[in-house]
Design an enzyme around this catalytic site. Structure first.
Site, mmCIF file in Angstrom:
data_model
loop_
_atom_site.group_PDB
_atom_site.id
_atom_site.type_symbol
_atom_site.label_atom_id
_atom_site.label_comp_id
_atom_site.label_asym_id
_atom_site.label_seq_id
_atom_site.Cartn_x
_atom_site.Cartn_y
_atom_site.Cartn_z
ATOM 1 N N GLY A 119 -22.854 35.297 -22.336
ATOM 2 C CA GLY A 119 -21.475 34.829 -22.453
ATOM 3 C C GLY A 119 -21.327 33.430 -21.919
ATOM 4 O O GLY A 119 -21.582 33.182 -20.741
ATOM 5 N N ALA A 160 -28.956 31.051 0.446
ATOM 6 C CA ALA A 160 -29.576 32.268 -0.094
ATOM 7 C C ALA A 160 -31.013 32.410 0.363
ATOM 8 O O ALA A 160 -31.611 33.469 0.221
ATOM 9 C CB ALA A 160 -29.510 32.254 -1.617
ATOM 10 N N VAL A 168 -12.502 42.052 -10.017
ATOM 11 C CA VAL A 168 -11.200 42.326 -9.409
ATOM 12 C C VAL A 168 -10.722 41.108 -8.620
ATOM 13 O O VAL A 168 -11.428 40.631 -7.731
ATOM 14 C CB VAL A 168 -11.264 43.546 -8.457
ATOM 15 C CG1 VAL A 168 -9.901 43.811 -7.839
ATOM 16 C CG2 VAL A 168 -11.748 44.781 -9.204
ATOM 17 N N GLU A 226 -18.013 41.633 -8.013
ATOM 18 C CA GLU A 226 -16.937 41.000 -7.240
ATOM 19 C C GLU A 226 -15.934 40.297 -8.148
ATOM 20 O O GLU A 226 -14.724 40.305 -7.887
ATOM 21 C CB GLU A 226 -17.538 39.993 -6.244
ATOM 22 C CG GLU A 226 -16.549 39.376 -5.278
ATOM 23 C CD GLU A 226 -15.895 40.419 -4.392
ATOM 24 O OE1 GLU A 226 -14.753 40.809 -4.712
ATOM 25 O OE2 GLU A 226 -16.496 40.860 -3.393
ATOM 26 N N LYS A 255 -8.365 47.106 -12.729
ATOM 27 C CA LYS A 255 -8.778 46.606 -11.413
ATOM 28 C C LYS A 255 -8.405 47.600 -10.315
ATOM 29 O O LYS A 255 -9.195 47.856 -9.396
ATOM 30 C CB LYS A 255 -8.137 45.249 -11.151
ATOM 31 C CG LYS A 255 -8.605 44.164 -12.131
ATOM 32 C CD LYS A 255 -7.700 42.929 -12.051
ATOM 33 C CE LYS A 255 -8.148 41.836 -13.015
ATOM 34 N NZ LYS A 255 -7.112 40.780 -13.165
ATOM 35 N N LYS A 303 -13.992 44.212 -15.841
ATOM 36 C CA LYS A 303 -13.229 45.322 -15.243
ATOM 37 C C LYS A 303 -13.008 46.472 -16.208
ATOM 38 O O LYS A 303 -13.000 47.632 -15.803
ATOM 39 C CB LYS A 303 -11.876 44.849 -14.724
ATOM 40 C CG LYS A 303 -11.137 43.939 -15.686
ATOM 41 C CD LYS A 303 -10.907 42.601 -15.025
ATOM 42 C CE LYS A 303 -10.630 41.529 -16.031
ATOM 43 N NZ LYS A 303 -10.929 40.193 -15.529
ATOM 44 N N VAL A 350 -15.853 31.153 -18.129
ATOM 45 C CA VAL A 350 -16.471 31.616 -16.885
ATOM 46 C C VAL A 350 -17.982 31.378 -16.915
ATOM 47 O O VAL A 350 -18.566 30.894 -15.939
ATOM 48 C CB VAL A 350 -16.153 33.108 -16.627
ATOM 49 C CG1 VAL A 350 -16.851 33.580 -15.366
ATOM 50 C CG2 VAL A 350 -14.649 33.309 -16.504
#
Lengths: 429, 429
Positions: free
Chosen positions: A12, A35, A134, A131, A207, A107, A16
């Site tokens: 995708g 990280a 929601v 994460e 959500k 969601k 986003v």
């Protein structure tokens, strides 16, 4: 010496997906320091390869068939395709079956298939993280799963849909009606061309069902969420609410008790001094009430490329650090199958608004229906005709069981005195 | 079959220590489901063994010498003794050297010795966790370390001391002066008998230096925090601020930029529409501003037995789940040694309040000092004599460098026109 990179395959490349690629590029060094290892996108899949997205994809493997991303040379697959079923679900199943981690912002898919995917992730011993699913950039999944983990949670309330909150805030600030502000929100990109998932509460309900599962240790139960939206809220309702000391918000409420699991998304009157009353515009917020911590508030941007990418990459950092566990805060087998609570037994105060014909006896008819159903009236306001010509009668009830209110409305069904459907908003206690 | 219990040794049986024992008892089953294993206190140490705390300690090993808890038959030691040095530090060192995990609520110790302890924990490969050290029950350490980890953080602001916020809110709501409200707060248990650590900003500065380290990847630098408190704020200042659209709050601000790391705890004027302006009473709140996520708000109870125990046990659940890593979000060696930023170069708006003698020429003298220092005045209000007999002059400046304001105040030092120290509050931008 730094450890090997965490290799990511990304499905995708919309707003986003593009945001995730930009974020990982811009904050590359910082993320590697945090990280303990670099995080690198190595393969991508999207509908149209030729589309110009302003991204340099030349170093990345392109995979035409989204499901095949599960077999790319990557440690984790990030799914930003959307949709409860179809390619997103096929990719999730294939990825977990291939023993790779899966990160998603989806969601709808989690609300419908979260339990299956959680079990598959446990079986494979790989992370399933969401994460971004929601409340956009707000780390509220983490906040409930880990931050509040020591507490028995009594109730979770949240403003979970930025489109609705934008519209309600704008209606409030400018005394404008719903349709008018919706059109503006669409023009500004704050609402979809087909806004029904947002404005009818379905998105917020997805959500809420995820939050409820994590907060209460129950299986996700989206079908049991009572859902309604904000289409029927008038500027006049918002003004009446304000005069009484409330703001109107689309609030998701989840509560676990002896009677079962109660989940509702509905327009509520929120007391002006409640944290959710201060949430304006496209902002999201979640309040969790724990038996030791009291009331915790998490607030921030609920949507948009940047905030959503922030949440997706936070999940990737957890995975890169090796700091992850079961998706729903406990193993799927430990989640309880909670019965839906009977909302008729819930006690609360209600705001009821009727559009009525301007003639003798109307108020008496409404008042009699309330009396006969056992609803006690705290205040009743009738204002002169609104621009549409109707007369509005707004009632606030004393606290009582919801079934009495439902019964009163049932008694008035089909009455010649009413010129439209009554509006029932709950008052957040 | 459930895994072995996580065994905990607990130092300190004051309010918070008692809260931890009660929480682990009351929420025992829920915690075991969430953590995947039970969490059990097996040994305790406190000053007075004979004191009645309303707790059943009969099943627990009692250790007289706190430092010896490091050698109890436990996986993790929880330190709730307090104090930057002394027994708390000895216990921390001994525990980490013994290769056991360490959980603490001790902000003073972390502000002073966090780097040393972080390095020791890394060397031993054991967790060092301290969610309860900052903002009580609010999972803000986790929020920054993990939730916002994908972001370059530009600024962190927070209300980090519940005592100060309680006092300022009460002064605001009831137009009362500082000393009066402090006495009430002490009577109610919201302020210590010796309140100076709280009201002079030191406690908030400890917390701010920990947040800054995690947010910016810098070594904790408590000595570089500019600290002042709320002793000199008058009810009249709060009223002037309100008239201008601001609330007065003790705000910790940390900002990383080209000029270095800036850290300050100071009374600020907060715009009424800023999230921190809505924080009243003993509540704490932290706002992190990330380059992708935007503004994140975490809010909740900043102190008290229940909320603090909630944060301590959240850390224990992370450890029981095996979900933990480096204490300061990255290895101690990767933390930068940030130079303190020169606050004189900071640009902002200021609130200045002078108590002056009621005579000719005073305003001219103040105005001349401002002009000569290059401070541009946005508004100036002189009100009649306050109950103490002074005349108050309140100035809001246009945006400009702080060194100009400092220079103006320097010019007025020792002036016969001033009857007390001027008050300088920053306006949060």
């Amino acid at each position: 010496m730094m450890a090997d990179a965490l290799k990511v395959a990304l499905a995708g490349l919309g707003t986003v997906g593009g945001g995730v690629i930009r974020l990982l590029d811009e904050n590359r060094d910082l993320i590697a320091r945090r990280a303990g290892r670099p995080i690198e996108v190595v393969a991508v899949s999207a509908r149209d390869r030729s589309k110009d997205r302003g991204l340099d994809l030349s170093q990345l493997a392109w995979v035409d068939d989204t499901t095949q991303l599960a077999h790319a040379d990557a440690d984790v697959v990030v799914e930003l395709v959307g949709g409860a079923d179809g390619p997103a679900l096929a990719l999730a199943r294939a990825t977990l079956a291939a023993g790779k981690g899966f990160v998603t912002a989806n969601k709808a898919m989690l609300a419908h298939h979260g339990l299956e995917l959680g079990a598959a992730a446990e079986q494979a011993g790989v992370p399933l993280k969401f994460e971004a699913a929601v409340a956009g950039g707000i780390p509220v999944i983490k906040g409930l799963r880990e931050g509040a983990a020591a507490n028995a949670i009594g109730r979770v309330t949240g403003i979970l849909n930025g489109t609705c909150n934008f519209i309600l805030s704008r209606m409030e600030a400018e005394s404008r009606d719903f349709a008018d502000v919706l059109a503006e929100a669409q023009a500004l990109g704050f609402a979809e061309a087909d806004p029904s998932f947002d404005i009818d509460g379905v998105d917020a309900a997805h959500k809420l069902s995820i939050l409820a599962s994590i907060a209460f240790g129950t299986r996700p139960a989206f079908p049991n969420v009572q859902v309604s939206g904000i289409r029927h809220v008038l500027a006049a309702d918002i003004a009446e609410a304000a005069a009484l000391g409330y703001r109107v918000r689309l609030v998701g409420v989840a509560e676990a008790g002896a009677g079962g699991l109660f989940q509702r998304v509905h327009a509520h009157l929120v007391p002006a001094d409640h944290p959710l009353a201060h949430v304006t515009g496209a902002t999201n917020a979640v309040v969790a009430e724990g038996n030791y911590v009291g009331r915790l508030l998490f607030q921030g941007a609920g949507a948009g490329a940047g905030p959503t990418a922030s949440a997706v990459v936070a999940d990737l950092i957890d995975i890169a650090r090796g700091e992850f566990g079961t998706a729903f805060a406990m193993p799927v087998d430990a989640l309880a199958a909670a019965e839906p609570a009977d909302s008729g037994e819930r006690r609360g105060r209600a705001y009821l608004r009727f559009a009525v014909a301007d003639r003798v006896g109307v108020l008496a008819e409404i008042a009699a229906a309330m009396r006969d159903a056992g609803v006690s009236i705290e205040s009743l306001i009738q204002r002169g005709a609104n621009p549409g010509g109707d007369v509005l009668v707004a009632i606030v009830t004393h606290e009582g069981p919801e079934r009495c209110v439902a019964s009163a409305l049932e008694r008035l069904r089909g009455s010649q005195s009413l010129t439209g459907e009554p509006l029932w908003m709950h008052i957040l206690g």
